[in-house]
Design a protein around this motif. Structure first.
Motif, PDB file in Angstrom:
ATOM      1  N   PHE A 159       6.505   5.306  -8.682  1.00 17.46           N
ATOM      2  CA  PHE A 159       6.372   4.533  -7.439  1.00 17.46           C
ATOM      3  C   PHE A 159       6.578   3.037  -7.702  1.00 17.46           C
ATOM      4  N   LEU A 160       6.314   2.607  -8.942  1.00 14.48           N
ATOM      5  CA  LEU A 160       6.323   1.174  -9.250  1.00 14.48           C
ATOM      6  C   LEU A 160       7.723   0.642  -9.539  1.00 14.48           C
ATOM      7  N   GLU A 161       8.625   1.552  -9.816  1.00 15.66           N
ATOM      8  CA  GLU A 161       9.988   1.216 -10.261  1.00 15.66           C
ATOM      9  C   GLU A 161      10.598   0.048  -9.464  1.00 15.66           C
ATOM     10  N   ASP A 162      10.543   0.126  -8.169  1.00 13.47           N
ATOM     11  CA  ASP A 162      11.251  -0.855  -7.333  1.00 13.47           C
ATOM     12  C   ASP A 162      10.352  -1.926  -6.727  1.00 13.47           C
ATOM     13  N   CYS A 163       9.084  -1.938  -7.082  1.00 13.04           N
ATOM     14  CA  CYS A 163       8.209  -2.912  -6.417  1.00 13.04           C
ATOM     15  C   CYS A 163       7.289  -3.660  -7.384  1.00 13.04           C
TER      16      CYS A 163
ATOM     17  N   ILE B 237     -11.324   1.914  16.706  1.00  7.24           N
ATOM     18  CA  ILE B 237     -10.218   0.968  16.783  1.00  7.24           C
ATOM     19  C   ILE B 237      -9.086   1.712  17.486  1.00  7.24           C
ATOM     20  N   ASP B 238      -8.792   1.258  18.696  1.00  7.02           N
ATOM     21  CA  ASP B 238      -7.843   2.015  19.513  1.00  7.02           C
ATOM     22  C   ASP B 238      -6.487   2.159  18.860  1.00  7.02           C
ATOM     23  N   ASN B 239      -6.027   1.078  18.288  1.00  6.80           N
ATOM     24  CA  ASN B 239      -4.684   1.126  17.737  1.00  6.80           C
ATOM     25  C   ASN B 239      -4.553   0.126  16.593  1.00  6.80           C
ATOM     26  N   TYR B 240      -4.657   0.646  15.379  1.00  6.44           N
ATOM     27  CA  TYR B 240      -4.516  -0.233  14.219  1.00  6.44           C
ATOM     28  C   TYR B 240      -3.086  -0.163  13.700  1.00  6.44           C
ATOM     29  N   ILE B 241      -2.446  -1.322  13.674  1.00 11.48           N
ATOM     30  CA  ILE B 241      -1.087  -1.393  13.132  1.00 11.48           C
ATOM     31  C   ILE B 241      -1.108  -2.325  11.937  1.00 11.48           C
ATOM     32  N   ALA B 242      -0.683  -1.831  10.796  1.00 13.75           N
ATOM     33  CA  ALA B 242      -0.636  -2.679   9.606  1.00 13.75           C
ATOM     34  C   ALA B 242       0.397  -3.790   9.814  1.00 13.75           C
ATOM     35  N   THR B 243       0.204  -4.910   9.104  1.00 18.05           N
ATOM     36  CA  THR B 243       1.077  -6.065   9.298  1.00 18.05           C
ATOM     37  C   THR B 243       2.557  -5.713   9.140  1.00 18.05           C
ATOM     38  N   ASN B 244       2.880  -5.031   8.040  1.00 18.20           N
ATOM     39  CA  ASN B 244       4.273  -4.630   7.827  1.00 18.20           C
ATOM     40  C   ASN B 244       4.333  -3.140   7.505  1.00 18.20           C
ATOM     41  N   VAL B 245       5.385  -2.502   7.971  1.00 17.05           N
ATOM     42  CA  VAL B 245       5.622  -1.107   7.599  1.00 17.05           C
ATOM     43  C   VAL B 245       7.058  -1.019   7.101  1.00 17.05           C
TER      44      VAL B 245
ATOM     45  N   THR C 242       1.431  -4.436   3.507  1.00 19.01           N
ATOM     46  CA  THR C 242       2.722  -3.808   3.780  1.00 19.01           C
ATOM     47  C   THR C 242       2.598  -2.343   3.390  1.00 19.01           C
ATOM     48  N   VAL C 243       2.750  -1.489   4.390  1.00 21.39           N
ATOM     49  CA  VAL C 243       2.592  -0.055   4.145  1.00 21.39           C
ATOM     50  C   VAL C 243       3.947   0.566   3.847  1.00 21.39           C
ATOM     51  N   VAL C 244       4.008   1.345   2.764  1.00 20.64           N
ATOM     52  CA  VAL C 244       5.227   2.105   2.485  1.00 20.64           C
ATOM     53  C   VAL C 244       5.085   3.470   3.145  1.00 20.64           C
ATOM     54  N   SER C 245       6.009   3.778   4.005  1.00 20.18           N
ATOM     55  CA  SER C 245       5.924   5.042   4.738  1.00 20.18           C
ATOM     56  C   SER C 245       7.065   5.963   4.362  1.00 20.18           C
ATOM     57  N   ARG C 246       6.794   7.246   4.385  1.00 19.60           N
ATOM     58  CA  ARG C 246       7.887   8.202   4.299  1.00 19.60           C
ATOM     59  C   ARG C 246       8.650   8.136   5.626  1.00 19.60           C
ATOM     60  N   PRO C 247       9.957   8.474   5.587  1.00 20.32           N
ATOM     61  CA  PRO C 247      10.762   8.361   6.815  1.00 20.32           C
ATOM     62  C   PRO C 247      10.126   9.087   7.996  1.00 20.32           C
ATOM     63  N   GLU C 248       9.546  10.265   7.748  1.00 25.39           N
ATOM     64  CA  GLU C 248       9.069  11.084   8.873  1.00 25.39           C
ATOM     65  C   GLU C 248       7.812  10.531   9.525  1.00 25.39           C
ATOM     66  N   THR C 249       7.082   9.624   8.850  1.00 25.61           N
ATOM     67  CA  THR C 249       5.880   9.077   9.475  1.00 25.61           C
ATOM     68  C   THR C 249       6.075   7.631   9.928  1.00 25.61           C
ATOM     69  N   TYR C 250       7.266   7.086   9.661  1.00 24.66           N
ATOM     70  CA  TYR C 250       7.504   5.665   9.912  1.00 24.66           C
ATOM     71  C   TYR C 250       7.185   5.254  11.354  1.00 24.66           C
ATOM     72  N   ASP C 251       7.763   5.960  12.308  1.00 24.02           N
ATOM     73  CA  ASP C 251       7.564   5.588  13.718  1.00 24.02           C
ATOM     74  C   ASP C 251       6.093   5.633  14.093  1.00 24.02           C
ATOM     75  N   SER C 252       5.450   6.650  13.613  1.00 28.82           N
ATOM     76  CA  SER C 252       4.047   6.851  13.930  1.00 28.82           C
ATOM     77  C   SER C 252       3.172   5.723  13.357  1.00 28.82           C
TER      78      SER C 252
ATOM     79  N   LEU D 202       0.840  -1.200   0.000  1.00 30.32           N
ATOM     80  CA  LEU D 202       0.000   0.000   0.000  1.00 30.32           C
ATOM     81  C   LEU D 202       0.875   1.249   0.000  1.00 30.32           C
ATOM     82  N   ILE D 203       0.686   2.070  -1.011  1.00 33.75           N
ATOM     83  CA  ILE D 203       1.434   3.335  -1.099  1.00 33.75           C
ATOM     84  C   ILE D 203       0.443   4.468  -0.865  1.00 33.75           C
ATOM     85  N   GLY D 204       0.628   5.179   0.217  1.00 35.97           N
ATOM     86  CA  GLY D 204      -0.316   6.239   0.582  1.00 35.97           C
ATOM     87  C   GLY D 204      -1.098   5.815   1.817  1.00 35.97           C
ATOM     88  N   PHE D 205      -0.711   6.307   2.985  1.00 36.46           N
ATOM     89  CA  PHE D 205      -1.341   5.865   4.227  1.00 36.46           C
ATOM     90  C   PHE D 205      -1.914   7.078   4.956  1.00 36.46           C
ATOM     91  N   GLY D 206      -2.749   7.827   4.239  1.00 35.31           N
ATOM     92  CA  GLY D 206      -3.454   8.942   4.862  1.00 35.31           C
ATOM     93  C   GLY D 206      -4.831   8.479   5.283  1.00 35.31           C
TER      94      GLY D 206
END
Lengths: 345, 345
Positions: free
Chosen positions: A99-103, A58-66, A33-43, A10-14
């Motif tokens: 965005f597709l270049e490497d995936c 949903i108190d806390n949704y965490i995608a399977t992979n980030v 698997t969520v692709v995150s920009r570096p600045e939002t990764y931790d969040s 998934l590209i785009g996690f707004g």
């Protein structure tokens, strides 16, 4: 050993992306698997709170992979069955095809949950064997810090952008498979074979209302009460309907009236207006410039859209300068200097 | 006993008005009574500093008389030989014809140093025997607090808006008399019999460039460098030239190129852009809506001007709401309520 679940990149996690991800994962139908920009990764990695009109709190949704890049995602979890893109589509700034270049892998189906027309073309040009699905969404959802407020239900139509290099039925089937992962009792996900119709219908709204609101700094309600629906939007909508027709898409007249009425009793700022107010880039290329391009190719007169489009191109460059995409000389270049703007990206 | 000097009532004492007043008074040719709003009265009464590219530094210029209303002016110093109006012309907010209510006398000649077209019509409608002069000005001058910075020389053309109820020659003579008071070695004041030509020529600029800059929040230079001259302004200018032609005014083609080139090496924000940036009302009615009105009457197609005009009408209402001219209900009225905006003024 359990069956391997469909793997989704998934590209785009707004606001939209988060609901898409949750929709696919919460019934155990897929792994995202969520692709995150570096600045939002931790969040993203520590999870978002979702307050949803459809799915509850949903108190806390965490995608399977980030992951921090498409490359990292591909290397660790690829190839993917589906690559879903929910970002804004601004080809002159960050082309979606890049965005597709490497995936991208030939086994992957690309799903574009994005506004606009002609958005599949650059991808088909680079990947002539690609399968691309179209998702046209009507949803109200916004990400604030690490909370997603989902306030209007997810009404979404999926269909295949037909790739004429490939078997049609296979593309339809792929779309239906994706729908089986996405559709549930809490959303309104539909299969729509006529992708062009869905997209052009939405353009009747976006191409005319978003643009007029953005140029006048007025929300939908004010623009309507101030007379803009009749003076600008309706003539523009008629032009979009004519362009659609020249592309073989028949939109019935009552669609215009339905879209103009807006029965919901809220003033509502369209996304392009929000972007302008926040000093962000707008999706003018895919929402209006591409419509203008089709009109020119097909010889359809579009006086209203032409002006709106040209004004918005100027607005986009204003934003570009403000964001440091280029710098202008302090003294204004004289005409004989034939000055050309030097873009940094 | 000295001869009675021509008596002038001046409405509008900003950057332009101050220079007009000083021009008439500093050689002892006329006496000016300035009408001030209550909040600027003390400031005008104690004098403005003028830093002028043409007249040098004037430490403290105080007009002969300062009054708080046209009524007070008329009662104390009227009737006037000339009533000069240099305010912005915004008919829907403060009609210029209303300014005359308490100060007009049949012996007075009205001088409109204002932008736009059709600005004399409401006055002739109310005062069919009025003599009205047109002043079309190219000047760079701005009032900051109590200092006027006059940075570009006063190039101004005067002519009579012909009143067909009156003898033509008498109107020409009245204009020449006014010019004899106004013209001096430090300005470029000219007699121009063809008022319509002067006004339409200026509209080629104002109707197209001011409007495009105002709608895109770009100054002249940026709008040009970003491509707006060719995409929006030139088509709009061609339409203005066509409307002028339908009104019997021939504007040569090279005028468009001259105006588009802008040779001065500054980015320059046009007045309408400044107004929008400051949240002030714009002169869209006299600068573009009246052009659109003539075009419709004469059957001239003006696709570009139509859109610009309609967008600016929305912008003007946005400003009106911000200034408290009306209030909207908190909940957006539904279409079936047929809600009408209630204007307070």
């Amino acid at each position: 050993m359990s069956e391997r679940k469909p793997q989704v990149l998934l590209i785009g996690f707004g606001g939209v992306g988060t609901i898409v991800s949750y929709t696919l994962e919460h019934l155990g139908r897929a792994e995202v698997t969520v692709v995150s920009r570096p600045e939002t990764y931790d969040s993203i990695k520590s999870g978002y709170r979702i307050e949803s009109c459809s799915y509850g709190i949903i108190d806390n949704y965490i995608a399977t992979n980030v992951v921090k890049s498409t490359k990292e995602g591909y290397e660790k979890y690829g190839p993917f069955d589906y690559i879903i893109i929910t970002t804004k589509n601004i080809p002159e700034i960050s082309p979606v095809v890049d965005f597709l270049e490497d995936c991208y892998h030939e086994s992957s189906t690309i799903v574009l949950i994005e506004n606009g027309i002609g958005i599949e073309i650059p991808i088909y040009r680079k990947y002539p064997k690609a399968i691309i699905l179209s998702g046209v969404s009507l949803i109200g959802t916004t990400l604030y810090e690490d909370t997603v407020k989902h306030i209007a239900r997810d009404i979404i139509k999926f269909g295949a952008f037909i790739n004429y290099n490939l078997d049609k039925q296979m593309q339809y089937d792929r779309c239906k498979h994706f729908l089986s992962l996405y559709s549930n009792d809490n959303n309104f996900a539909e299969y729509e074979e006529n992708v062009k119709l869905t997209r052009w219908r939405k353009l009747v709204y976006n191409t005319c209302i978003n643009t007029t609101c953005a140029l006048t700094d007025l929300d939908f309600g004010r623009m309507d009460l101030f007379g803009g629906m009749e003076s600008v939007v309706r003539p523009a909508m008629k032009e979009v309907v004519a362009v659609a027709k020249s592309e073989g898409v028949e939109i019935e007249d009552h669609v215009i009236d339905e879209m103009i009425r807006g029965e919901d009793g809220v003033y509502y700022p369209p996304s392009m207006l929000i972007d302008v107010r926040n000093g962000n880039y707008i999706e003018n290329t895919v929402i209006i410039s591409n419509v203008v391009k089709y009109a020119k190719r097909n010889g359809v007169p579009i006086p209203t859209l032409t002006v709106l489009d040209n004004l918005l191109k100027l607005v986009q460059l204003r934003t570009g300068e403000a964001k440091g995409r280029f710098e202008l000389p302090e003294k204004r270049p004289l005409p004989e200097e034939n000055y050309q703007i030097q873009f940094k990206y």
